[in-house]
Motif scaffolding. Sequence first.
Motif, mmCIF file in Angstrom:
data_model
loop_
_atom_site.group_PDB
_atom_site.id
_atom_site.type_symbol
_atom_site.label_atom_id
_atom_site.label_comp_id
_atom_site.label_asym_id
_atom_site.label_seq_id
_atom_site.Cartn_x
_atom_site.Cartn_y
_atom_site.Cartn_z
ATOM 1 N N VAL A 234 114.444 96.709 27.096
ATOM 2 C CA VAL A 234 114.180 97.138 28.474
ATOM 3 C C VAL A 234 114.225 95.916 29.391
ATOM 4 O O VAL A 234 114.293 94.777 28.918
ATOM 5 C CB VAL A 234 112.801 97.828 28.572
ATOM 6 N N ALA A 235 114.179 96.164 30.712
ATOM 7 C CA ALA A 235 114.234 95.083 31.697
ATOM 8 C C ALA A 235 113.173 94.038 31.353
ATOM 9 O O ALA A 235 112.074 94.413 30.913
ATOM 10 C CB ALA A 235 114.003 95.650 33.088
ATOM 11 N N PRO B 76 112.267 97.929 22.111
ATOM 12 C CA PRO B 76 113.233 98.469 23.079
ATOM 13 C C PRO B 76 113.794 97.382 23.994
ATOM 14 O O PRO B 76 113.077 96.495 24.436
ATOM 15 C CB PRO B 76 112.423 99.492 23.877
ATOM 16 N N ARG C 46 119.286 93.362 29.830
ATOM 17 C CA ARG C 46 120.326 94.342 30.137
ATOM 18 C C ARG C 46 121.195 94.437 28.904
ATOM 19 O O ARG C 46 121.858 93.465 28.518
ATOM 20 C CB ARG C 46 121.161 93.909 31.337
#
Length: 188
Positions: A29-30, A27, A33
């Motif tokens: 994710v942070a 994924p 971005r």
Amino acid sequence: MRLFVAVYPPPAALDALAREVSDGLPPLVAPWRAVPVSQWHLTLAFLGEVAQDRLSELCERLSRAAGRSTPLTLALSGGGAFPAARRGQVLWVGVRGERSALDALRRLADRVGAAARRTGIAMPARAYRPHLTLARCRDPQGVDAASMVAALSGYAGPVWPVTEIVLVRSQLAPTTSHHPAARWPLGG
Ligand code: ATP
Ligand code: MG
């Protein structure tokens, strides 16, 4: 205005890559971005700030540059991270194609850069690395992208024809938005 010239993959190529990102990658994710699919593109040349009074000459020259280029066929495939996989700041998908198509893409990028330079736009000389940016990490240390790059390495998207170039206005605030300003078909 802030401008760049790009090639946009067609919906089938975007959809296939979007599926790969959602099903085949860890994924995003942070601190990553993700770039929205609506902004996925291959930059041919980044022009930066261009004065209004340069626009008509720029457009004439870009039109000629496009007309002198022939359509070519590419696929989105593989990937990497800039500046390095272990400290990625830009996660990207690459392009594959026949040698002749990759040469033609490079020539197209060269012609677009030359068109901008002749218009009086300062164009730093830098190696052309065709890529589609999937995500960015603003942290100057970057983030370890090795698992992302490994997952992307097996990706081979559908083949599609590059038939036009697009002059795009980029607005960074309040959030980045890209607005097509003009487009020109490749000759042939
Ligand atoms: P943001 O900067 O907010 O993440 P963005 O990168 O999509 O958004 P721009 O910075 O305007 O918007 O860049 C437009 C395109 O030009 C992008 O593909 C970007 O990677 C590329 N680009 C931006 N700056 C440069 C540069 N100095 N040299 C080469 N390409 C650049
Ligand atoms: Mg940017």
